[in-house]
Structures are given as structure tokens and as C-alpha cells.
Scaffold this motif. Structure first.
Motif, PDB file in Angstrom:
ATOM      1  N   ALA A 217      23.267  23.530 -96.122  1.00 50.54           N
ATOM      2  CA  ALA A 217      24.386  23.755 -95.205  1.00 50.54           C
ATOM      3  C   ALA A 217      24.305  25.124 -94.542  1.00 50.54           C
ATOM      4  CB  ALA A 217      25.713  23.612 -95.945  1.00 50.54           C
ATOM      5  N   LEU A 218      23.707  26.084 -95.236  1.00 50.60           N
ATOM      6  CA  LEU A 218      23.540  27.427 -94.652  1.00 50.60           C
ATOM      7  C   LEU A 218      22.621  27.365 -93.438  1.00 50.60           C
ATOM      8  CD1 LEU A 218      22.898  30.694 -96.620  1.00 50.60           C
ATOM      9  CD2 LEU A 218      21.482  30.137 -94.661  1.00 50.60           C
ATOM     10  N   PHE A 219      21.494  26.665 -93.567  1.00 53.93           N
ATOM     11  CA  PHE A 219      20.565  26.563 -92.445  1.00 53.93           C
ATOM     12  C   PHE A 219      21.168  25.748 -91.305  1.00 53.93           C
ATOM     13  CE2 PHE A 219      17.196  27.165 -95.843  1.00 53.93           C
ATOM     14  CZ  PHE A 219      16.948  28.484 -95.482  1.00 53.93           C
ATOM     15  N   ALA A 220      21.904  24.703 -91.645  1.00 49.88           N
ATOM     16  CA  ALA A 220      22.582  23.938 -90.598  1.00 49.88           C
ATOM     17  C   ALA A 220      23.554  24.829 -89.848  1.00 49.88           C
ATOM     18  CB  ALA A 220      23.305  22.742 -91.217  1.00 49.88           C
ATOM     19  N   GLY A 221      24.266  25.684 -90.589  1.00 45.57           N
ATOM     20  CA  GLY A 221      25.194  26.616 -89.951  1.00 45.57           C
ATOM     21  C   GLY A 221      24.497  27.602 -89.033  1.00 45.57           C
ATOM     22  N   LEU A 222      23.324  28.092 -89.460  1.00 48.16           N
ATOM     23  CA  LEU A 222      22.558  28.995 -88.596  1.00 48.16           C
ATOM     24  C   LEU A 222      22.137  28.293 -87.315  1.00 48.16           C
ATOM     25  CD1 LEU A 222      20.240  30.816 -91.195  1.00 48.16           C
ATOM     26  CD2 LEU A 222      22.242  31.761 -90.011  1.00 48.16           C
ATOM     27  N   GLY A 223      21.969  26.974 -87.404  1.00 47.53           N
ATOM     28  CA  GLY A 223      21.605  26.190 -86.230  1.00 47.53           C
ATOM     29  C   GLY A 223      22.798  25.725 -85.417  1.00 47.53           C
ATOM     30  N   GLY A 224      24.003  26.113 -85.856  1.00 43.38           N
ATOM     31  CA  GLY A 224      25.202  25.794 -85.086  1.00 43.38           C
ATOM     32  C   GLY A 224      25.911  24.522 -85.494  1.00 43.38           C
ATOM     33  N   HIS A 225      25.574  23.967 -86.668  1.00 40.63           N
ATOM     34  CA  HIS A 225      26.190  22.702 -87.085  1.00 40.63           C
ATOM     35  C   HIS A 225      26.968  22.898 -88.376  1.00 40.63           C
ATOM     36  CE1 HIS A 225      26.536  18.283 -87.275  1.00 40.63           C
ATOM     37  NE2 HIS A 225      26.497  18.471 -88.587  1.00 40.63           N
ATOM     38  N   LYS A 226      28.117  22.256 -88.470  1.00 41.33           N
ATOM     39  CA  LYS A 226      28.926  22.279 -89.685  1.00 41.33           C
ATOM     40  C   LYS A 226      29.065  20.862 -90.211  1.00 41.33           C
ATOM     41  CE  LYS A 226      33.325  23.942 -91.551  1.00 41.33           C
ATOM     42  NZ  LYS A 226      34.599  24.629 -91.238  1.00 41.33           N
ATOM     43  N   ILE A 229      24.606  16.125 -91.383  1.00 42.94           N
ATOM     44  CA  ILE A 229      23.945  15.657 -90.159  1.00 42.94           C
ATOM     45  C   ILE A 229      23.566  14.203 -90.376  1.00 42.94           C
ATOM     46  CG2 ILE A 229      21.929  15.930 -88.667  1.00 42.94           C
ATOM     47  CD1 ILE A 229      21.958  18.902 -89.416  1.00 42.94           C
ATOM     48  N   ARG A 230      24.132  13.312 -89.571  1.00 45.88           N
ATOM     49  CA  ARG A 230      23.962  11.890 -89.819  1.00 45.88           C
ATOM     50  C   ARG A 230      23.332  11.135 -88.653  1.00 45.88           C
ATOM     51  NH1 ARG A 230      26.594  11.228 -94.582  1.00 45.88           N
ATOM     52  NH2 ARG A 230      28.393  12.555 -95.018  1.00 45.88           N
ATOM     53  N   ASN A 231      22.924  11.835 -87.605  1.00 49.79           N
ATOM     54  CA  ASN A 231      22.268  11.146 -86.501  1.00 49.79           C
ATOM     55  C   ASN A 231      21.254  12.080 -85.855  1.00 49.79           C
ATOM     56  OD1 ASN A 231      23.643  12.595 -84.155  1.00 49.79           O
ATOM     57  ND2 ASN A 231      25.423  11.721 -85.207  1.00 49.79           N
ATOM     58  N   LEU A 232      20.347  11.500 -85.078  1.00 44.43           N
ATOM     59  CA  LEU A 232      19.250  12.270 -84.494  1.00 44.43           C
ATOM     60  C   LEU A 232      19.735  13.275 -83.458  1.00 44.43           C
ATOM     61  CD1 LEU A 232      16.529   9.497 -84.122  1.00 44.43           C
ATOM     62  CD2 LEU A 232      16.456  11.490 -85.628  1.00 44.43           C
ATOM     63  N   GLU A 233      20.787  12.944 -82.742  1.00 39.39           N
ATOM     64  CA  GLU A 233      21.296  13.877 -81.739  1.00 39.39           C
ATOM     65  C   GLU A 233      21.762  15.173 -82.386  1.00 39.39           C
ATOM     66  OE1 GLU A 233      24.714  14.124 -78.212  1.00 39.39           O
ATOM     67  OE2 GLU A 233      24.567  12.343 -79.488  1.00 39.39           O
ATOM     68  N   ALA A 234      22.537  15.051 -83.467  1.00 41.90           N
ATOM     69  CA  ALA A 234      23.005  16.242 -84.172  1.00 41.90           C
ATOM     70  C   ALA A 234      21.845  17.001 -84.813  1.00 41.90           C
ATOM     71  CB  ALA A 234      24.027  15.850 -85.225  1.00 41.90           C
ATOM     72  N   LEU A 235      20.875  16.254 -85.353  1.00 41.00           N
ATOM     73  CA  LEU A 235      19.710  16.893 -85.964  1.00 41.00           C
ATOM     74  C   LEU A 235      18.953  17.735 -84.956  1.00 41.00           C
ATOM     75  CD1 LEU A 235      17.558  17.293 -88.195  1.00 41.00           C
ATOM     76  CD2 LEU A 235      16.526  15.146 -87.437  1.00 41.00           C
ATOM     77  N   ALA A 265      16.262  17.990 -95.462  1.00 37.99           N
ATOM     78  CA  ALA A 265      14.887  18.446 -95.664  1.00 37.99           C
ATOM     79  C   ALA A 265      14.304  19.015 -94.378  1.00 37.99           C
ATOM     80  CB  ALA A 265      14.018  17.301 -96.177  1.00 37.99           C
ATOM     81  N   LEU A 266      14.524  18.337 -93.261  1.00 35.70           N
ATOM     82  CA  LEU A 266      14.003  18.793 -91.966  1.00 35.70           C
ATOM     83  C   LEU A 266      14.618  20.116 -91.553  1.00 35.70           C
ATOM     84  CD1 LEU A 266      14.138  15.288 -90.289  1.00 35.70           C
ATOM     85  CD2 LEU A 266      12.034  16.612 -90.597  1.00 35.70           C
ATOM     86  N   ILE A 267      15.933  20.233 -91.724  1.00 38.92           N
ATOM     87  CA  ILE A 267      16.630  21.470 -91.363  1.00 38.92           C
ATOM     88  C   ILE A 267      16.191  22.616 -92.273  1.00 38.92           C
ATOM     89  CG2 ILE A 267      18.892  22.597 -91.396  1.00 38.92           C
ATOM     90  CD1 ILE A 267      18.390  20.891 -88.910  1.00 38.92           C
ATOM     91  N   THR A 268      15.954  22.314 -93.548  1.00 37.76           N
ATOM     92  CA  THR A 268      15.495  23.353 -94.472  1.00 37.76           C
ATOM     93  C   THR A 268      14.138  23.903 -94.068  1.00 37.76           C
ATOM     94  OG1 THR A 268      16.767  22.475 -96.329  1.00 37.76           O
ATOM     95  CG2 THR A 268      14.845  23.833 -96.864  1.00 37.76           C
ATOM     96  N   ALA A 269      13.199  23.027 -93.747  1.00 34.76           N
ATOM     97  CA  ALA A 269      11.869  23.488 -93.335  1.00 34.76           C
ATOM     98  C   ALA A 269      11.969  24.373 -92.098  1.00 34.76           C
ATOM     99  CB  ALA A 269      10.964  22.292 -93.069  1.00 34.76           C
TER     100      ALA A 269
END
Length: 302
Positions: A217-226, A229-235, A265-269
Motif C-alpha cells: 500500500a505504501l508503494f501504491a500511495g507513492l504512485g498516487g493510488h489509495k 488495485i483491482r483493474n488494469l486502468e488503476a494499475l 506484486a507488480l506495484i512492489t517491483a
């Protein structure tokens, strides 16, 4: 740490969404890999056995063998699971118990010893042995159980990175204790290898392969998402926020399905690549020598 450039040499980044569930193979384990170049897209990695899902032992063997990468690759691996247990809050992992330790390495070894007969690094036997400290399904609440947190987890909450759950809670969808126990068993099996290090218990430059604990969730937050992530658009919007090329589902796994475990996993990498060359993340406020020896730290929490 000796020199700022010691942590800028990684060539590959692996994100792992982990599972502590009972059983041999686990849908919840997802692995993504990305190269240093920001123009490269992160890719999902299928189990090398050809099975549909990874086992934890298979993941450990794959990582120990270098993850199929060149011998000169320097690999940063982030696992979304705790590498330690609370210590600083009470000055002990298990107060009132005759077993004690003040280093994480001894803790890992003890968990591994207690669970030596368990399938695929499952940590249930340890929770049963120390049941006085855990909350488990079926209303089993140990007499010493409390929602204890490590220093870095408290920091997560204080800085609004996201909610954290205690590793002593093994009940509910948000429980993280089972994944933590299985992760520590795996790390115990890997840490003796000469080219593997686990940060922050060791310095990041001490191994060709470096493991860090992360919070997706930390990396998602750095990418602007809270949130999840459940779809490709958000990813892909989040990946762009991490200076990453988008994920091309057509060029990856044979199975076209997509879920939040794969997204994590993708957001973490991509997130590891995004912050790994920033010295402040390797020297977070609060990472005292005692925290380093006993609890570890969530990479990305400052």
C-alpha cells in the motif's frame, strides 16, 4: 552504511505478494520482476515447476538460485510480509515465557525449529506452541495476547501510510501473522547463503541478492493510488506515478485473469525501482541499533 552509492547498483527488482496459508501451493503468492530501465514494464513470473501456483519452498529455491537472472545481476527483492516481531514495546518477544532472545536471527531459527515438520514453511506449529501470545480462530485468545506493534508499523500508522495489523493476530482477512511466520522460516533457510543479505539486519551491499520487507500500500500511495488495485486502468495509472512503463497483460502470463495479489506484486517491483536509489529510505528515522537487531524495518517507511 558506507557510501551513498552502495544502494544504487541494483539491476533487477522483484516484488512478492506472499501467503502464510496452510497447504502446498498458494494462489495468493504472486511474483513480479522488472529491470532497472524505467522504460521496461514489470512482468508477472509463473512458477518454474509449471504448476499454476507457487509453493513457498519453490519460491525460496528459485530465489536462492538467482531467480533465473545473470550471475552478475544485483537483485532487490521486496516481500509483503513481516520479517520480525514486536520487541521494543515490552523489551521481549514473549514476556513471561522461559524462551527468550534479543536478536531476530535466533527468533527465526526458533520458529524454523518448532515448525520443522510443517508443510511448505507453514508457521502454525509455532503459534500453537506460543498460543498464550496469539489470537487464533475459534475464539482462542492467549492470556498474554495484545495488539502489539513494531516500531516501523507504528510509524506507518502515524504517517498515514496505511493501517497495520499485529503479527500476533491470526484472525480475519487483515491478519498478517501467518504470512510473517512462514516468511521468517524461509529467511532462516536463506540467510546463511554467502550472496544473500536481509536488510536492515545486514547492510544492503553485503549480498548480491538483498531482501527487504515492504508494504504494498505504501508503494501504491507513492504512485498516487489509495486502496486495493483491482483493474488494469488503476494499475497502469499507479505504475505511471512510479515512473514505470505500463503492464502489458497480453505479453505476460497465459492466464488472462487479473487480481489484486498480482497488482501488489507488480506495484512492489516498480516501487522498489522507484525508491531504491534514494538514500533517505535506507536511513529512516527510528531505525535504532536495537530496532535493527530485533524488529527490522519496512522499506519505504521514513
Amino acid at each position: 552504511m558506507n557510501g551513498r552509492n552502495r544502494v544504487t547498483e541494483f539491476t533487477h527488482f522483484i516484488g512478492i505478494d506472499w501467503s502464510g496459508a496452510k497447504g502446498r501451493r498458494h494462489k495468493g503468492i504472486q511474483i513480479a520482476l522488472v529491470e532497472k530501465d524505467n522504460h521496461k514494464s514489470p512482468l508477472l513470473i509463473s512458477p518454474v515447476s509449471g504448476n499454476r501456483y507457487w509453493s513457498r519452498k519453490e519460491v525460496a529455491d528459485w530465489l536462492n538460485s538467482g531467480a533465473g537472472l545473470p550471475p552478475d545481476a544485483r537483485i532487490l527483492i521486496g516481500i509483503d510480509a513481516a520479517f520480525g516481531m514486536p520487541y521494543l514495546d515490552q523489551g521481549s518477544y514473549f514476556p513471561e515465557n522461559t524462551w527468550s532472545s534479543d536478536t531476530v536471527y535466533v527468533l527465526w531459527q526458533h520458529i524454523a525449529d518448532v515448525c520443522s515438520n510443517s508443510e511448505d514453511y507453514f508457521g502454525g506449529a509455532f503459534a500453537d506452541r506460543f498460543s498464550d501470545y496469539f489470537q487464533q480462530p475459534g475464539g482462542r485468545k492467549g492470556k498474554y495476547y495484545s495488539r502489539r506493534m513494531r516500531v516501523s508499523e507504528t510509524k506507518c500508522i502515524e504517517t498515514k501510510v496505511g493501517p497495520c495489523e499485529s503479527v500476533f493476530n491470526l484472525v480475519g482477512a487483515s491478519q498478517v501473522g501467518k504470512s510473517a511466520l512462514s516468511t521468517m522460516i524461509m529467511l532462516n533457510s536463506l540467510v546463511a547463503k554467502k550472496d544473500i543479505c536481509v536488510w536492515p539486519f545486514m547492510e544492503a551491499h553485503q549480498g548480491r541478492i538483498c531482501f527487504v520487507e515492504i508494504y504494498a500500500a505504501l508503494f501504491a500511495g507513492l504512485g498516487g493510488h489509495k486502496g486495493k488495485i483491482r483493474n488494469l486502468e488503476a494499475l497502469n495509472k499507479t505504475l505511471r506515478g512510479l515512473n514505470s512503463a505500463p503492464f502489458d497483460q497480453r505479453n505476460n502470463l497465459d492466464d488472462p485473469s487479473f487480481d489484486d495479489n498480482q497488482a501488489d506484486a507488480l506495484i512492489t517491483a516498480a516501487g522498489l525501482r522507484y525508491i531504491s536509489d534514494k538514500p533517505e529510505y535506507w536511513k529512516p528515522e527510528g531505525l535504532s541499533p536495537k530496532v535493527r537487531e530485533t524488529e527490522g524495518w519496512i522499506f519505504g517507511v521514513r
